[in-house]
Design a protein around this motif. Structure first.
Motif, PDB file in Angstrom:
ATOM      1  N   GLU A   1     -45.434  12.920 -17.831  1.00 40.36           N
ATOM      2  CA  GLU A   1     -44.189  12.555 -18.524  1.00 40.36           C
ATOM      3  C   GLU A   1     -42.975  13.169 -17.827  1.00 40.36           C
ATOM      4  N   PHE A   2     -43.111  14.388 -17.335  1.00 40.95           N
ATOM      5  CA  PHE A   2     -42.050  15.031 -16.550  1.00 40.95           C
ATOM      6  C   PHE A   2     -41.651  14.145 -15.375  1.00 40.95           C
ATOM      7  N   GLN A   3     -42.642  13.634 -14.668  1.00 40.35           N
ATOM      8  CA  GLN A   3     -42.361  12.801 -13.507  1.00 40.35           C
ATOM      9  C   GLN A   3     -41.704  11.474 -13.893  1.00 40.35           C
ATOM     10  N   GLN A   4     -42.040  10.950 -15.055  1.00 36.70           N
ATOM     11  CA  GLN A   4     -41.452   9.689 -15.502  1.00 36.70           C
ATOM     12  C   GLN A   4     -40.026   9.871 -16.014  1.00 36.70           C
ATOM     13  N   LYS A   5     -39.778  10.995 -16.693  1.00 39.92           N
ATOM     14  CA  LYS A   5     -38.489  11.178 -17.347  1.00 39.92           C
ATOM     15  C   LYS A   5     -37.400  11.720 -16.440  1.00 39.92           C
ATOM     16  N   ALA A   6     -37.788  12.405 -15.369  1.00 39.13           N
ATOM     17  CA  ALA A   6     -36.802  12.900 -14.405  1.00 39.13           C
ATOM     18  C   ALA A   6     -36.752  11.913 -13.249  1.00 39.13           C
ATOM     19  N   ARG A   7     -35.718  11.115 -13.196  1.00 39.21           N
ATOM     20  CA  ARG A   7     -35.661  10.021 -12.221  1.00 39.21           C
ATOM     21  C   ARG A   7     -35.827  10.513 -10.784  1.00 39.21           C
ATOM     22  N   GLN A   8     -35.311  11.684 -10.472  1.00 42.68           N
ATOM     23  CA  GLN A   8     -35.409  12.181  -9.102  1.00 42.68           C
ATOM     24  C   GLN A   8     -36.851  12.273  -8.617  1.00 42.68           C
TER      25      GLN A   8
ATOM     26  N   VAL B   1     -30.357  16.275 -23.999  1.00 38.89           N
ATOM     27  CA  VAL B   1     -31.672  16.891 -23.812  1.00 38.89           C
ATOM     28  C   VAL B   1     -32.766  15.833 -23.792  1.00 38.89           C
ATOM     29  N   ILE B   2     -33.599  15.919 -22.772  1.00 38.72           N
ATOM     30  CA  ILE B   2     -34.782  15.072 -22.653  1.00 38.72           C
ATOM     31  C   ILE B   2     -35.984  16.008 -22.738  1.00 38.72           C
ATOM     32  N   VAL B   3     -37.042  15.569 -23.404  1.00 36.12           N
ATOM     33  CA  VAL B   3     -38.232  16.399 -23.551  1.00 36.12           C
ATOM     34  C   VAL B   3     -39.439  15.689 -22.936  1.00 36.12           C
ATOM     35  N   ALA B   4     -40.227  16.440 -22.179  1.00 39.70           N
ATOM     36  CA  ALA B   4     -41.492  15.944 -21.630  1.00 39.70           C
ATOM     37  C   ALA B   4     -42.594  16.895 -22.077  1.00 39.70           C
ATOM     38  N   GLY B   5     -43.720  16.324 -22.519  1.00 39.94           N
ATOM     39  CA  GLY B   5     -44.816  17.155 -23.013  1.00 39.94           C
ATOM     40  C   GLY B   5     -45.977  17.304 -22.049  1.00 39.94           C
ATOM     41  N   THR B   6     -45.935  16.537 -20.945  1.00 42.57           N
ATOM     42  CA  THR B   6     -47.014  16.600 -19.950  1.00 42.57           C
ATOM     43  C   THR B   6     -46.397  16.525 -18.556  1.00 42.57           C
ATOM     44  N   TYR B   7     -47.213  16.823 -17.549  1.00 36.36           N
ATOM     45  CA  TYR B   7     -46.734  16.728 -16.164  1.00 36.36           C
ATOM     46  C   TYR B   7     -46.401  15.278 -15.808  1.00 36.36           C
TER      47      TYR B   7
ATOM     48  N   GLU C   1     -34.011   9.679 -16.311  1.00 38.14           N
ATOM     49  CA  GLU C   1     -32.643  10.164 -16.202  1.00 38.14           C
ATOM     50  C   GLU C   1     -32.493  11.036 -14.971  1.00 38.14           C
ATOM     51  N   LEU C   2     -31.277  11.067 -14.429  1.00 43.37           N
ATOM     52  CA  LEU C   2     -30.977  12.050 -13.394  1.00 43.37           C
ATOM     53  C   LEU C   2     -30.704  13.359 -14.115  1.00 43.37           C
ATOM     54  N   VAL C   3     -31.524  14.356 -13.863  1.00 46.51           N
ATOM     55  CA  VAL C   3     -31.394  15.608 -14.601  1.00 46.51           C
ATOM     56  C   VAL C   3     -30.609  16.641 -13.799  1.00 46.51           C
ATOM     57  N   ASP C   4     -29.903  17.506 -14.531  1.00 49.21           N
ATOM     58  CA  ASP C   4     -29.077  18.545 -13.909  1.00 49.21           C
ATOM     59  C   ASP C   4     -29.739  19.918 -13.928  1.00 49.21           C
ATOM     60  N   TYR C   5     -30.673  20.118 -14.861  1.00 53.54           N
ATOM     61  CA  TYR C   5     -31.312  21.431 -15.017  1.00 53.54           C
ATOM     62  C   TYR C   5     -32.660  21.197 -15.695  1.00 53.54           C
ATOM     63  N   ILE C   6     -33.656  21.990 -15.319  1.00 54.49           N
ATOM     64  CA  ILE C   6     -34.987  21.884 -15.924  1.00 54.49           C
ATOM     65  C   ILE C   6     -35.403  23.255 -16.437  1.00 54.49           C
ATOM     66  N   ILE C   7     -35.916  23.270 -17.657  1.00 55.38           N
ATOM     67  CA  ILE C   7     -36.562  24.477 -18.181  1.00 55.38           C
ATOM     68  C   ILE C   7     -37.992  24.071 -18.490  1.00 55.38           C
ATOM     69  N   THR C   8     -38.945  24.746 -17.869  1.00 58.10           N
ATOM     70  CA  THR C   8     -40.340  24.340 -18.019  1.00 58.10           C
ATOM     71  C   THR C   8     -41.223  25.447 -18.565  1.00 58.10           C
ATOM     72  N   ASP C   9     -42.166  25.030 -19.370  1.00 55.08           N
ATOM     73  CA  ASP C   9     -43.264  25.895 -19.785  1.00 55.08           C
ATOM     74  C   ASP C   9     -44.138  26.094 -18.549  1.00 55.08           C
TER      75      ASP C   9
ATOM     76  N   LEU D   1     -33.680  18.803 -18.883  1.00 51.89           N
ATOM     77  CA  LEU D   1     -35.052  18.380 -19.152  1.00 51.89           C
ATOM     78  C   LEU D   1     -35.858  19.597 -19.575  1.00 51.89           C
ATOM     79  N   ILE D   2     -36.457  19.512 -20.761  1.00 52.73           N
ATOM     80  CA  ILE D   2     -37.340  20.566 -21.273  1.00 52.73           C
ATOM     81  C   ILE D   2     -38.772  20.066 -21.082  1.00 52.73           C
ATOM     82  N   VAL D   3     -39.591  20.827 -20.357  1.00 54.52           N
ATOM     83  CA  VAL D   3     -41.005  20.483 -20.196  1.00 54.52           C
ATOM     84  C   VAL D   3     -41.808  21.471 -21.034  1.00 54.52           C
ATOM     85  N   GLU D   4     -42.337  20.976 -22.153  1.00 50.39           N
ATOM     86  CA  GLU D   4     -42.991  21.833 -23.144  1.00 50.39           C
ATOM     87  C   GLU D   4     -43.920  20.961 -23.980  1.00 50.39           C
ATOM     88  N   ASP D   5     -45.175  21.378 -24.139  1.00 50.62           N
ATOM     89  CA  ASP D   5     -46.125  20.559 -24.896  1.00 50.62           C
ATOM     90  C   ASP D   5     -46.175  20.876 -26.382  1.00 50.62           C
TER      91      ASP D   5
END
Length: 163
Positions: free
Chosen positions: A41-48, A33-39, A78-86, A10-14
């Motif tokens: 969206e991060f919570q919605q896209k990372a199922r955990q 790769v899943i991308v989230a542009g806001t906080y 999605e169940l994510v394995d790794y997150i890289i965040t802005d 999961l990439i968190v980047e606006d």
């Protein structure tokens, strides 16, 4: 034979340009790769992060969508394995959305659920060493030694391949 599923990143980047750069690097390396542009969206896209159930006296958080009480509307993402965040990005998609250092919250929440998380940001436009020192301290506390102050997405590739 046995086929391994690609790991989910999961990439968190606006910034759309940075999203595309990061996505290209990690998809070419074999990651989903899943991308989230806001906080939000991060919570919605990372199922955990969609549903928390506190089952202990000490506040340890468990995620379990097999629980019969798990709400169906929370079984998203999605169940994510790794997150890289802005570090700095909007809370949500509204035009008057608060822009803040939500990357710290992403790192803290990922650490609590033991999901590897790294920070990739550009501190050049912050004009202060305070954020750099805070990021360095956060990565020490969370035992995530990798961070980039220059938006260098590729430096996390080796860490991601180890998951």
């Amino acid at each position: 034979g046995w086929i391994s599923m690609p790991k989910t990143l999961l990439i968190v980047e606006d910034d759309k340009e940075e999203q595309e750069k990061a996505k290209k690097i990690y998809e070419e390396a074999g990651f989903k790769v899943i991308v989230a542009g806001t906080y939000e969206e991060f919570q919605q896209k990372a199922r955990q992060f969609n549903y928390f159930n506190d089952r202990s006296q000490v506040g340890k958080i468990f995620y379990n969508d097999n629980d019969p009480n798990f709400p169906d509307d929370k079984k998203t993402g999605e169940l994510v394995d790794y997150i890289i965040t802005d570090l700095t990005f909007p809370a949500d998609h509204f035009s008057d959305s608060e822009i803040g250092d939500f990357g710290y919250a992403v790192l803290a929440r990922a650490t609590k659920l033991r999901i590897p998380c790294s920070i990739c940001t550009n501190t050049a436009h912050y004009g202060s060493n305070g954020k750099r020192r805070l990021i360095e301290e956060m990565t020490r506390i969370t035992r995530r030694p990798r961070y980039s102050f220059l938006k260098n997405w590729v430096i996390f590739l080796d860490d991601c391949k180890k998951i």
